[in-house]
Design an enzyme around this catalytic site. Structure first.
Site, PDB file in Angstrom:
ATOM      1  CE  LYS A 189      -2.209   2.805   2.371  1.00  0.00           C
ATOM      2  NZ  LYS A 189      -2.197   4.240   1.959  1.00  0.00           N
ATOM      3  CD  GLU A 263      12.807   4.435   8.672  1.00  0.00           C
ATOM      4  OE1 GLU A 263      12.497   5.352   9.466  1.00  0.00           O
ATOM      5  OE2 GLU A 263      13.006   4.575   7.475  1.00  0.00           O
ATOM      6  CB  CYS A 302      13.301   8.656   8.430  1.00  0.00           C
ATOM      7  SG  CYS A 302      11.830   8.257   7.500  1.00  0.00           S
ATOM      8  CD  GLU A 403      11.395  12.410  11.344  1.00  0.00           C
ATOM      9  OE1 GLU A 403      10.884  11.590  12.092  1.00  0.00           O
ATOM     10  OE2 GLU A 403      12.046  12.117  10.338  1.00  0.00           O
TER      11      GLU A 403
END
Lengths: 507, 140
Positions: A189, A263, A302, A403
């Site tokens: 997906k 992750e 990331c 982040e």
């Protein structure tokens, strides 16, 4: 310089179809509920294609196809699978510009990056795992003179994979290549922000794979991602994203007792020790670039080095040079090969970045560069552009702890080695880090002391397929890249064989 | 039709006396629609990566909280006089350690998806706007 033509125009490298269906069982399949959503290009903020809005029913169709394909695919030899992966790599290489332009249009990132990083790395990733699976050997051990334990690698069967929007093709390939090499069938997906570029890839490589080995269902997380992640018909789920969804994925995996690899991002420190500035030479220039890499991929990485830690004696001079260098970064049309900073991937991402710039100012961080949305004018006026932004502050500010996933850097100073490590490790996350020093001993120790799965020493943002990638702390579970990734897609079969006629003697 | 107003949270963090979360009017409006579709709702504030730092909206109970989460507040989105429609707003303990000095306003922006949050198919995204809380500071 080259500016690639807008997709669909004359001379364009890629023309998107007006509508994309799901890719199931080796063919395009309309969504069961017949609904579609628009894919918007962040380059200009305009929709450019319709995409199937998959639901649980489409996930079931994809799982049906995957389960039909998995047994035969899992029995192919490593040689055959490696040949398939190598053919895929060749097709990617033969279509680098087409895929790079498609990726840039879907995601907004500069085409210089898709041409030189995303797409070549994707091809190489398939080649790496083609090699890794052929080189992989089982193990055996002699238990005693008449008993031997044989250990075989077997595929898991059908696995689910949920892909982020920051490297839509490359992140899909990071998950696809090891899973395919190991002999699994896949239901994938993509992210709903960037659903099309992976379909452009599957158009090119679809006929290389047996039908049903790779199935792609687009749609929203809650409508398509959740039914996939919670399905009892997958033997493993892999996810890249944020912490709350990561916890949900683990929750669903626990209900089905299947493994999950996650992750989940980071807030990576980039540590510059004072000896970096001992000479004004090529290494200093490299370290300066290493600082500016916070803006690579528009900061949507990331492992973005989004916290720069600079040792006090060189703080003012190094930072001054680095801010000046960042100010020269060219922001513009992502399809222009000179452009270094392109568009953020979506409107909500743009809004979120601006909200962080706002909280940074409220927290008392000092704005050294940027801090504004950019209107590039003309056709690009509706695109999602933010200036590369540098704040100076301290590590307890939210700017330093969250982040932001944009070209926003938080800079602070440190006083000696211990202070550097303390600040570097004062974070929820542990995905990436950078260490810069001319002293190999210092660089080595810092690399070992920073709690992160990937520490770049005297470089940053390199992603060779052979280097393990994954997180410490809240940055996730498991490793991608390197042969370690195969472990997450394989079962261990132990055949415990007796070569003796003697019974145990218990009964 | 009455004008929708901002909804402020009750105080649920032990030892505290002021709210730390609110839903802006556009948020309340969208939440009422989602409540009608999915029933009782909850929020969990995410962190990290692509869709991180986004408040995630789920059907109540879908996301399992634990003693590693802090209940930041409870917010009743019901119109005046209506049956209570209370939404709990959660965050992990470790994230709260870094966020506790900021007050969170949950807003809505046009956008595309985020994790498994319920509003994504509407083409909208919940988003946090923050301001400093009085008496709290990001101490160096």
């Amino acid at each position: 310089m080259t500016t690639y033509a807008t997709p669909g125009s004359e001379d364009a490298k890629v023309t998107f179809k007006p509508r994309y269906e799901n890719w199931i069982g080796g063919e395009w399949v309309k969504p069961v509920e017949g609904q579609y959503f628009e894919d918007i290009s962040p380059v200009n903020g305009k929709p450019f294609a319709e995409v199937a809005r998959g639901t649980a029913a489409d996930i079931e169709l994809a799982l049906d196809a995957a389960h039909r394909a998995a047994p035969a695919w899992g029995k192919t030899s490593a040689t055959e699978r490696a040949a398939v992966l190598n053919r895929i790599a060749d097709v990617i290489d033969a279509n680098t510009e087409l895929l790079a332009v498609a990726e840039t249009w879907d995601n907004g990132k500069p085409v210089r990056e898709t041409l030189n990083a995303d797409i070549p790395l994707a091809a190489d990733h398939f080649r790496y795992f083609a090699s890794a699976i052929r080189a992989q050997e089982g193990a055996f051990a002699e238990m005693d003179g008449s008993m031997t334990a044989y250990h075989y690698h077997e595929p898991l069967g059908v696995v689910g994979q949920i892909i982020p929007w920051n490297f839509p093709i490359l992140m899909a390939v990071w998950k696809l290549a090891p899973a395919l090499a190991a002999g699994n069938a896949i239901v994938l997906k993509p992210a709903e922000q960037t659903p099309v570029s992976i379909l452009v890839l599957i158009e090119l490589i679809g006929d290389i794979l047996p039908p049903g080995v790779v199935n792609i269902v687009n749609g929203f997380g809650v409508e398509a991602g959740k039914p996939l992640a919670s399905s009892p018909r997958i033997r493993k789920i892999a996810f890249t994203g944020e912490t709350t969804t990561g916890r949900l994925i683990l929750q669903y995996a626990s209900a089905n007792i299947i493994p999950a690899t996650l992750e989940l991002g980071g807030k990576s420190p980039n540590v510059f020790f004072k000896d970096v500035a001992d000479h004004d030479d090529a290494f200093y220039d490299k370290a300066q670039e290493g600082f500016v890499l916070f803006a690579f991929n528009n900061g949507e990485v990331c492992t973005a080095p989004s916290r720069a830690l600079i040792e006090k004696p060189i703080y003012d001079s190094f930072l001054g040079d680095a801010v000046a260098r960042t100010a020269k970064a060219i922001q513009g049309n992502p399809l222009d090969t000179d452009t270094m900073v392109g568009a953020q991937a979506s409107n909500d991402q743009l809004e979120k970045i601006l909200s962080y710039i706002d909280i940074g100012k409220q927290e008392g961080a000092k704005l050294l560069l940027g801090g504004e949305r950019v209107d590039l004018g003309g056709d690009l006026s509706g695109g999602y552009y933010v200036q590369p932004t540098i704040f100076e502050g301290h590590n307890k500010m939210r700017l330093f702890q969250e982040e932001i996933f944009g070209p926003v850097l938080a800079v602070t100073s440190f006083d000696g080695y211990d202070d550097a490590i303390s600040i570097a490790n004062d974070t929820l996350y542990g995905l990436g880090a950078g260490v810069w020093s001319r002293n190999g001993n210092v660089a080595y120790r810092a690399g070992r002391d920073i709690q992160a799965g990937r520490v770049w020493v005297n470089n940053y943002h390199a992603y060779p397929a052979g280097a393990a990638f994954g997180g410490y702390k809240s940055s996730g579970i498991g490793r991608e890249n390197s042969r370690l990734a195969l472990d997450h897609y394989q079962q261990t079969k132990n055949l415990l064989v007796s070569y003796s006629e003697d019974k145990l003697g218990f009964f | 039709m009455s004008v929708i107003e901002t909804v402020s949270a009750t105080v649920t963090v032990p030892g505290e006396t002021v709210p730390r979360v609110e839903f802006l009017p556009a948020t309340v409006e969208l939440l009422r629609m989602l409540w009608g579709k999915f029933g009782p709702l909850m929020f969990h504030q995410s962190g990290g990566c692509c869709d991180g730092s986004s408040p995630m909206c789920f059907a109540a109970g879908d996301f399992l909280t634990s003693d590693r989460d802090v209940l930041l507040g409870r917010l009743d989105i019901a119109p005046t006089g209506g049956e209570p429609q209370v939404i709990d707003f959660w965050m992990s303990v470790e994230q709260f350690e870094y966020w506790s000095h900021t007050f969170l306003s949950v807003d809505v922006v046009p956008g595309r998806g985020s994790g498994f949050s319920l509003e994504a198919p509407e083409g909208k995204r919940f988003m946090i706007r923050s301001r400093l809380m009085e008496g709290f500071g990001p101490d160096a």
